[in-house]
Design a protein around this motif. Structure first.
Motif, PDB file in Angstrom:
ATOM      1  N   ALA A 115       0.969  -1.395 -10.224  1.00  0.00           N
ATOM      2  CA  ALA A 115      -0.115  -0.898  -9.378  1.00  0.00           C
ATOM      3  C   ALA A 115       0.217  -0.975  -7.895  1.00  0.00           C
ATOM      4  CB  ALA A 115      -1.403  -1.685  -9.657  1.00  0.00           C
ATOM      5  N   PHE A 116       1.272  -1.723  -7.514  1.00  0.00           N
ATOM      6  CA  PHE A 116       1.618  -1.865  -6.101  1.00  0.00           C
ATOM      7  C   PHE A 116       2.948  -1.198  -5.749  1.00  0.00           C
ATOM      8  CE2 PHE A 116      -1.453  -5.355  -6.486  1.00  0.00           C
ATOM      9  CZ  PHE A 116      -2.187  -5.175  -5.321  1.00  0.00           C
ATOM     10  N   VAL A 117       3.469  -0.341  -6.620  1.00  0.00           N
ATOM     11  CA  VAL A 117       4.739   0.327  -6.310  1.00  0.00           C
ATOM     12  C   VAL A 117       4.510   1.382  -5.224  1.00  0.00           C
ATOM     13  CG1 VAL A 117       6.592   1.761  -7.198  1.00  0.00           C
ATOM     14  CG2 VAL A 117       5.666  -0.064  -8.612  1.00  0.00           C
ATOM     15  N   CYS A 118       5.118   1.165  -4.063  1.00  0.00           N
ATOM     16  CA  CYS A 118       5.035   2.132  -2.961  1.00  0.00           C
ATOM     17  C   CYS A 118       6.341   2.142  -2.179  1.00  0.00           C
ATOM     18  CB  CYS A 118       3.888   1.760  -2.021  1.00  0.00           C
ATOM     19  SG  CYS A 118       4.099   0.132  -1.240  1.00  0.00           S
ATOM     20  N   HIS A 119       7.345   1.443  -2.666  1.00  0.00           N
ATOM     21  CA  HIS A 119       8.538   1.155  -1.883  1.00  0.00           C
ATOM     22  C   HIS A 119       9.402   2.373  -1.575  1.00  0.00           C
ATOM     23  CE1 HIS A 119       6.953  -2.509  -3.543  1.00  0.00           C
ATOM     24  NE2 HIS A 119       7.618  -3.195  -2.649  1.00  0.00           N
ATOM     25  N   PRO A 120       9.460   3.414  -2.432  1.00  0.00           N
ATOM     26  CA  PRO A 120      10.197   4.609  -2.026  1.00  0.00           C
ATOM     27  C   PRO A 120       9.594   5.299  -0.804  1.00  0.00           C
ATOM     28  CG  PRO A 120       9.914   4.579  -4.399  1.00  0.00           C
ATOM     29  CD  PRO A 120       9.052   3.473  -3.856  1.00  0.00           C
ATOM     30  N   GLU A 121       8.281   5.107  -0.574  1.00  0.00           N
ATOM     31  CA  GLU A 121       7.636   5.764   0.572  1.00  0.00           C
ATOM     32  C   GLU A 121       7.696   4.933   1.854  1.00  0.00           C
ATOM     33  OE1 GLU A 121       6.146   7.566  -3.100  1.00  0.00           O
ATOM     34  OE2 GLU A 121       6.215   5.484  -2.437  1.00  0.00           O
ATOM     35  N   VAL A 122       8.082   3.648   1.757  1.00  0.00           N
ATOM     36  CA  VAL A 122       8.036   2.768   2.931  1.00  0.00           C
ATOM     37  C   VAL A 122       8.967   3.256   4.033  1.00  0.00           C
ATOM     38  CG1 VAL A 122       8.598   0.456   3.773  1.00  0.00           C
ATOM     39  CG2 VAL A 122       7.274   0.726   1.673  1.00  0.00           C
ATOM     40  N   LEU A 123      10.212   3.504   3.698  1.00  0.00           N
ATOM     41  CA  LEU A 123      11.183   3.887   4.722  1.00  0.00           C
ATOM     42  C   LEU A 123      10.940   5.295   5.276  1.00  0.00           C
ATOM     43  CD1 LEU A 123      14.430   2.247   3.287  1.00  0.00           C
ATOM     44  CD2 LEU A 123      12.893   1.414   5.072  1.00  0.00           C
ATOM     45  N   PRO A 124      10.565   6.304   4.464  1.00  0.00           N
ATOM     46  CA  PRO A 124      10.189   7.589   5.070  1.00  0.00           C
ATOM     47  C   PRO A 124       9.014   7.472   6.040  1.00  0.00           C
ATOM     48  CG  PRO A 124      10.622   7.878   2.737  1.00  0.00           C
ATOM     49  CD  PRO A 124      10.659   6.395   2.994  1.00  0.00           C
ATOM     50  N   ILE A 125       8.020   6.657   5.693  1.00  0.00           N
ATOM     51  CA  ILE A 125       6.892   6.454   6.608  1.00  0.00           C
ATOM     52  C   ILE A 125       7.362   5.736   7.868  1.00  0.00           C
ATOM     53  CG2 ILE A 125       4.702   5.214   6.887  1.00  0.00           C
ATOM     54  CD1 ILE A 125       4.116   5.811   3.947  1.00  0.00           C
ATOM     55  N   TYR A 126       8.260   4.780   7.712  1.00  0.00           N
ATOM     56  CA  TYR A 126       8.832   4.051   8.855  1.00  0.00           C
ATOM     57  C   TYR A 126       9.582   5.007   9.784  1.00  0.00           C
ATOM     58  CZ  TYR A 126      11.369   0.236  11.225  1.00  0.00           C
ATOM     59  OH  TYR A 126      11.891  -0.644  12.149  1.00  0.00           O
ATOM     60  N   THR A 127      10.294   5.961   9.212  1.00  0.00           N
ATOM     61  CA  THR A 127      11.060   6.916  10.001  1.00  0.00           C
ATOM     62  C   THR A 127      10.165   7.756  10.897  1.00  0.00           C
ATOM     63  OG1 THR A 127      12.774   7.054   8.288  1.00  0.00           O
ATOM     64  CG2 THR A 127      12.660   8.874   9.856  1.00  0.00           C
ATOM     65  N   GLU A 128       8.997   8.134  10.405  1.00  0.00           N
ATOM     66  CA  GLU A 128       8.121   9.033  11.151  1.00  0.00           C
ATOM     67  C   GLU A 128       7.055   8.301  11.958  1.00  0.00           C
ATOM     68  OE1 GLU A 128       6.608  12.190   8.780  1.00  0.00           O
ATOM     69  OE2 GLU A 128       8.512  12.588   7.778  1.00  0.00           O
ATOM     70  N   LEU A 129       7.120   6.978  11.988  1.00  0.00           N
ATOM     71  CA  LEU A 129       6.133   6.184  12.711  1.00  0.00           C
ATOM     72  C   LEU A 129       6.354   6.273  14.226  1.00  0.00           C
ATOM     73  CD1 LEU A 129       3.837   4.041  12.646  1.00  0.00           C
ATOM     74  CD2 LEU A 129       5.647   2.297  12.483  1.00  0.00           C
ATOM     75  N   LYS A 130       5.270   6.388  14.957  1.00  0.00           N
ATOM     76  CA  LYS A 130       5.337   6.360  16.417  1.00  0.00           C
ATOM     77  C   LYS A 130       5.626   4.923  16.877  1.00  0.00           C
ATOM     78  CE  LYS A 130       2.076   8.538  18.570  1.00  0.00           C
ATOM     79  NZ  LYS A 130       0.726   8.840  19.133  1.00  0.00           N
TER      80      LYS A 130
END
Length: 483
Positions: free
Chosen positions: A275-290
């Motif tokens: 229920a807490f798997v989100c790790h493939p999205e962590v680094l793409p979100i980090y890349t586009e973070l202001k």
């Protein structure tokens, strides 16, 4: 770039860079701010996504269809044991994000697959990409399965008519194709994940509405219940009905359990982990973070996991305190047995459908990025590749959902192997291999913690596969939840 030059010299003993000098993946992934003359980073994009939008995207990536089965999980663990397990999994997920961000910070890379490359060479890159692809395809398929089976029921209820084989709009296979073409595919065409923050926020609001309905129904459905045909009725109905009803009441039917141990208890532990798997999205979100920093991204991860922790717990406990021992694996189905034409439950079904539909594009982004890294490494952004990969992925997922009538066991195998790998095993191994020995020796506390964390992932994987095999051997109909 000075930091990479300094780290590159002492990194050779813990990783296997592809070539000497600055590794090519760093050239592609690091933000370039020196003079504007260098090629842009992998995304051709300077991070512009706000903190709030990043929280929405990561929370939406965490939120999965498994929320519908958490009340059932609580009924097999008890309230206190469920809370303990949920807290442990949430904390471990936060620690896993810390390991990923720490590894990415050492080598200046913000892509899961490239961390695999730096840690284990090309086999590591391929392994990470394949695991991400399999897991997220399973997640997208589970969302579209909800659309396939729930949307015809919603349409039937709103139209007030009995479904006919000749009514195309009652055919779930046609409906998922229409939803994919009209909603999912246009959203998947977005160039950057940050743009989906608005749809992610709306998706989360739909799940908040779902939670509100669960809380409201807790105080409007008396216990105990009696099953009458396809309906459930409480014992306040007339005695003429109860004579033909199948009563399921026992002394402890409406008693909340704080600790429960049965053969389903251990089976629910992987459900909570998934229920807490989100790790493939962590680094793409980090890349586009202001204004991206490790601390800022870690805070986004902590806020997202905390929000989902609260939503998961309240959904589970209010659903469980409504039906107690009669809680079924799919919570919405349990409500439908009370009153299939309940307007509020119909609206909740529609809200859940909207939520899972808007989550599919968010889950698709890491798969496309992984495939781009495998098939077109080093290539600049190109719209044709962007569109074709999304179209092929959605076509394959639709085909899987249409042709395979029951893929519970397939999802069980994929979930039991990929989820522990993404949460526990790979982040721990990346940290051990990538962080230089001269900074943190192998016998240092952080490295030992990472090693124990990796071992825990193998334990989860072994346990999950064991229960699935027992399922097959016994022929029992258990339900393995997840994203």
């Amino acid at each position: 770039m000075e930091l990479q030059k300094q780290l590159n010299g002492n990194h050779h003993d813990v990783a296997m860079p592809v070539e000497r000098g600055i590794p090519p993946e760093e050239e592609k992934f690091l933000r370039q701010k020196d003079d504007g003359s260098k090629r842009p980073q992998f995304t051709d994009f300077e991070g512009k996504t706000s903190f709030g939008m990043s929280v929405f995207n990561l929370s939406n990536a965490i939120m999965g269809s498994g929320i519908l089965g958490l009340s059932y999980a609580m009924s097999n663990t008890g309230i206190v044991l469920f809370l303990i397990l949920l807290t442990c999994i949430a904390c471990l997920s936060c620690y896993s994000i810390h390991l990923l961000l720490r590894s990415a910070g050492v080598v200046g890379i913000r892509a899961y697959e490239q961390l695999g490359l730096r840690a284990f060479g090309h086999p590591g890159k391929i392994l990470a990409a394949v695991i991400i692809t399999l897991h997220n395809i399973g997640a997208m398929s589970s969302y579209l399965f909800i659309v396939k089976y729930e949307l015809p029921l919603v349409i039937q209820a709103f139209l007030g008519q009995t479904p006919s084989p000749d009514d195309w709009y009652m055919n779930g296979n046609y409906l998922i194709i229409i939803v994919t073409i009209c909603i999912i595919f246009p959203l998947a065409m977005m160039k950057h994940l940050g743009y989906l923050g608005y749809t992610s926020g709306f998706s989360l609001s739909c799940m908040v509405f779902f939670l509100s309905a669960v809380i409201y129904k807790r105080f409007n459905i008396p216990c105990p219940l009696e099953v009458f045909g396809n309906y459930s009725m409480n014992t306040t109905t007339t005695t003429t009905i109860t004579t033909t009803a199948t009563t399921t009441t026992t002394d402890d039917t409406c008693v909340a359990k704080f600790f429960t141990i049965n053969q389903e208890t251990a089976y629910t532990i992987p459900i909570l982990a998934f229920a807490f798997v989100c790790h493939p999205e962590v680094l793409p979100i980090y890349t586009e973070l202001k204004n991206p920093t490790k601390r800022r991204m870690q805070f986004i991860g902590n806020v997202s996991i905390l929000g989902m922790f609260v939503m998961y717990f309240f959904t589970a406990i209010f659903g469980y305190l409504t039906f107690y021992k009669n809680t079924e694996a799919e919570l919405l189905h349990t409500y439908s047995k009370v009153d299939p034409m309940d307007t509020l439950i119909l609206c909740v079904r529609l809200a859940v459908l909207v939520a899972v539909t808007l989550t599919v594009p968010v889950v698709l982004f890491p798969i496309r990025r992984a495939l781009l890294q495998l098939l077109f490494p080093g290539k600049p952004f190109h719209w044709l590749r962007h569109v074709i990969i999304a179209a092929c992925l959605l076509f394959c997922v639709n085909l899987l959902v249409i042709l395979v009538p029951n893929i519970r066991d397939i999802f069980g195998i994929i979930g039991a192997t990929t989820a522990p790998t993404l949460i526990f095993i790979l982040p721990g191994l990346f940290y051990i291999r990538i962080v230089p020995i001269d900074q943190e020796p192998m016998n240092s506390k952080p490295k030992i913690q990472a090693a124990c964390f990796t071992a825990l992932g193998f334990i989860f994987m072994t346990m999950s596969l064991t229960f699935i095999c027992l399922d097959w051997a016994s022929g029992e109909k258990r339900s393995l939840g997840g994203h």
